[in-house]
Write an enzyme that holds these catalytic residues in place. Structure first.
Site, PDB file in Angstrom:
ATOM      1  N   ASP A 346      33.607  90.941  44.763  1.00 61.67           N
ATOM      2  CA  ASP A 346      34.859  90.086  44.029  1.00 61.67           C
ATOM      3  C   ASP A 346      35.420  90.726  42.968  1.00 61.67           C
ATOM      4  O   ASP A 346      34.550  91.324  42.165  1.00 61.67           O
ATOM      5  CB  ASP A 346      33.838  88.705  43.434  1.00 61.67           C
ATOM      6  CG  ASP A 346      34.943  87.942  42.624  1.00 61.67           C
ATOM      7  OD1 ASP A 346      35.702  87.221  43.484  1.00 61.67           O
ATOM      8  OD2 ASP A 346      34.627  87.673  41.413  1.00 61.67           O
ATOM      9  N   GLU A 383      37.528  92.700  47.439  1.00 63.99           N
ATOM     10  CA  GLU A 383      38.672  91.876  46.966  1.00 63.99           C
ATOM     11  C   GLU A 383      39.462  92.730  46.104  1.00 63.99           C
ATOM     12  O   GLU A 383      39.196  92.920  44.912  1.00 63.99           O
ATOM     13  CB  GLU A 383      38.186  90.690  46.198  1.00 63.99           C
ATOM     14  CG  GLU A 383      39.192  89.743  46.072  1.00 63.99           C
ATOM     15  CD  GLU A 383      38.951  88.657  45.130  1.00 63.99           C
ATOM     16  OE1 GLU A 383      39.580  87.379  45.372  1.00 63.99           O
ATOM     17  OE2 GLU A 383      37.945  88.512  44.296  1.00 63.99           O
TER      18      GLU A 383
END
Length: 702
Positions: A346, A383
């Protein structure tokens, strides 16, 4: 006291955490700027027995306590200077979690004394004891790792299925009630059977590191459901366990991994190392801030405030070697001890920032992953952005990494809602975005293709709502993006209108088909194949409720979407021509004598029997594209080829099918139209085919 960032690095991180050995437990904690550290052993009634720890030259404090074993609760009291002006917020009144704790029990009392300062006075020490209001670390014994997966899939073979451990089975009718929403629930045979039947090769679990909610979310009577607010990087989230929180969650997680592996399904974790659940310095002190605010977190130049590039109040500082070791040790633990097969990082740009907060694609974090004998063997998905300066790094990660491709998501949504200029970009997105990834030796698996994810509309909501409906989140519908790129097909929200619902079913299949037929690695959001809805909520991070949970009773009404998904995944699995790992450049195919056949490994058609002209490519009104894919692996000879039509126009269109070297006949094998709309018999090459409006048609070349 020095304010230098040059902190000693742990010489042996295997000493960190709690390890049952030699008739007791050895505890180790890295806190190099502390002046004293006490281990607090906590009884069931929250009474405590404290032991002073010894400091080594490498900043690691240790103590061995005889007679202490599994299920012992504990925490740390860390002494040092209180001087927020130099990033020092040591406060021994605050009981702290072990960053290396393998299990965490209890929760946070947000009305308790969890701040290291009085409310409204961020730079004044609060001496109130927090021990009754904070979670506790737990001693966990070693246990065997899970059953490994029999065959690790290549990324080209992979089909990723993003799911939430709790929400996926919370309403599953075949899972026993006491297991719903747990690790054991996800391991239940009926659940795994659905995944296998669908064609999933890997589940990507939304965060399972132990996490907490933000105070402002709790204040609205809600919770952080998604889990992007980590508190323990080694501990599986205790609330997803079905039988206990004193280490039982560790064994249950391993059992889940074993069950998935035995079914041939890999496990990828969505991990959040970019920030922690403590928020900014005005937030709760539960672990890292009390251990060393300056050591663990990025701070502004004046050392007063957190340098936040995550939007979550703080940013973990991986330019500090000891912090980087924590992240790498955590990753290795989840692979070697917990059995996982890869990670999706993330906001990973945060982990690549140097001591000046600049993004560095040659960061020690990336170098370590590339050379580590364990981590270099697992799947790594980025990401590729954060919220800081130059944080958008799509396409920059290089060999060994796959990346979430938001440009695929955006264009595919726009194409099917009729908001694109021609089809030139569609061709790029269907071929793993070579404009982004075809460089420096990267292959098509660099692109993780997705149309939906946990964040945003579900697939059904993409064709049901034009605008977000986030009122249940308690923020006056101000939260969540307004850039949905959705189309409600003429009516906002659910309707009984059969015509509108027919278009919605067709459009949902078109979006799914485009995802699964594109080159690259497809990622499906759990429940999309079942017609899952969040009732127009595009930011359901705080909805631990039926809004977010998968409703399995939608499957009969959306069986057309389920069947299309299953058939396309079966086609993809059985025919490597649909999942090529290397980029195609339109190379000519050769016959056994080495002469060109007149066919290419990829070609584009616009409705005539010949390849598309420059004029057709430049036509901004074009809504139809034919993609011809042929097998061209010299090692494994095959005549496999497919012609796939993507037609986003509302009205039917007549296309001529290429003949000559391209094909003799064609057969429709999958389409998103109604039964009977397309022929079932073989179609002679060179003849015409009517594509129904808003349809994907897959033709096998004979």
């Amino acid at each position: 006291m020095t304010t230098s960032r040059a902190l000693p690095v742990p010489a042996d991180t295997s000493l960190l955490g709690a390890h049952v050995r030699d008739g007791g437990t050895l505890f180790g904690l890295w806190a190099p700027r502390a002046t004293r550290v006490e281990l607090a052993l906590v009884a069931e009634d929250r009474s405590q027995t404290n032991h002073d720890m010894r400091l080594g030259a490498d900043g690691v404090w240790t103590v061995h306590v005889p007679g202490i074993g599994p299920e012992q609760r504990y925490g740390y009291r860390v002494h040092g200077e209180w001087n927020p002006a130099v990033g020092a917020r040591f406060n021994p009144a605050k009981l702290l979690l072990d960053p290396y704790a393998r299990a965490i029990t209890g929760g946070v009392d947000y009305s308790g004394p969890i701040l290291d300062h009085p409310p409204g006075s961020d730079y004044v020490l609060d001496p109130t004891d927090s021990s009754a209001a904070v979670p506790l670390s737990v001693v966990v014994p070693d246990s065997p790792p899970p059953t490994p997966v029999a065959r690790s899939r290549t990324l080209a073979e992979s089909v990723i299925y993003e799911l939430h451990v709790k929400g996926y089975t919370r309403l599953h009718p075949l899972v026993p009630e006491h297991l719903r929403g747990t690790y054991a629930g996800l391991a239940y045979p009926a659940v795994i059977e659905h995944l296998v039947d669908l064609g999933v090769t890997a589940v990507e679990l939304l965060p399972v590191h132990h996490h907490v909610s933000e105070p402002f979310v709790v204040g609205r009577g809600l919770s952080n459901y998604w889990g992007y607010n980590t508190l323990g990087f080694f501990a599986p989230h205790s609330a997803y366990g079905s039988v206990g929180t004193l280490g039982q969650q560790v064994r249950e997680f391993k059992g889940m991994v074993s069950a998935l592996h035995e079914a041939g399904i890999e496990v990828i974790l969505d991990v959040v190392y970019n920030h922690t659940g403590e928020g900014g310095h005005e937030g709760p002190t539960l672990s890292f801030r009390g251990l060393d605010h300056l050591g663990y977190y990025r701070l502004t130049d004046d050392r007063h405030n957190d340098y936040d590039v995550t939007g979550c109040g703080n940013s973990l500082d991986t330019s500090e070697p000891g912090v980087l070791r924590l992240v790498l040790d955590s990753l290795r633990y989840w692979v070697t001890e917990m059995g996982v097969d890869g990670f999706r990082f993330d906001l990973v740009s945060t982990l690549l920032r140097d001591e000046r907060h600049h993004v560095d694609q040659n960061h020690a974090f990336k170098r370590a992953l590339r050379t580590d004998p364990v981590l270099s063997q697992v799947k790594l998905i980025a990401e590729p952005w954060d919220l800081g300066p130059y944080g958008y790094q799509v396409g920059a990660f290089g060999s060994g990494w796959s990346e979430w491709n938001d440009r695929f998501r955006n264009f595919v949504r726009d194409f099917w809602r009729g908001n694109t200029h021609g089809v030139a970009e569609l061709a790029l997105r269907l071929t793993a975005s070579p404009d982004i990834y075809d460089r420096n030796g990267r292959g098509t698996t660099a692109s993780i293709n997705f149309v939906t994810a946990h964040d945003g509309f579900t697939l059904r909501d993409l064709v049901t709502y034009d605008v977000k409906h986030n009122g249940a989140n308690g923020e006056g519908n101000r939260d969540g993006t307004d850039d949905n790129r959705s189309w409600n097909c003429g009516v906002e929200g659910e309707t009984e209108d059969a015509g509108v619902n027919g278009i919605r079913h067709r459009q949902s299949q078109n979006l799914m088909a485009t995802l699964l037929l594109a080159t690259g690695v497809p990622m499906i959001t759990a429940g999309d194949e079942l017609g899952r809805t969040q009732l127009g909520n595009n930011n359901a991070y705080c909805q631990d409720s039926p809004i977010s949970w998968v409703h399995w009773d939608t499957q009969p009404a959306w069986s057309d979407l389920s069947e299309t998904t299953r058939r396309l995944l079966q086609l993809r699995a059985e025919h490597p021509v649909l999942r090529r790992a290397a980029f195609r450049h339109g190379e000519f195919l050769l016959d056994p004598t080495g002469k060109p056949t007149g066919r290419r490994n990829i070609a584009w058609f616009g409705g005539r029997r010949t390849e598309m002209s420059r004029e057709e490519w430049d036509d901004g009104t074009r809504k139809t594209l034919g993609m011809y894919l042929a097998w061209d692996d010299p090692v494994r000879t095959s005549d496999e080829a497919y012609l796939i039509w993507f037609h986003a126009g509302a009205e039917p269109i007549q296309v001529d099918l290429p003949d000559g070297p391209w094909a003799t006949t064609y057969t429709v094998v999958v389409h998103t139209g109604r039964d009977g709309e397309l022929p079932s018999e073989k179609i002679v090459a060179g003849s015409s085919l009517q594509l129904p409006g808003r349809t994907v048609v897959v033709l096998q070349v004979d």
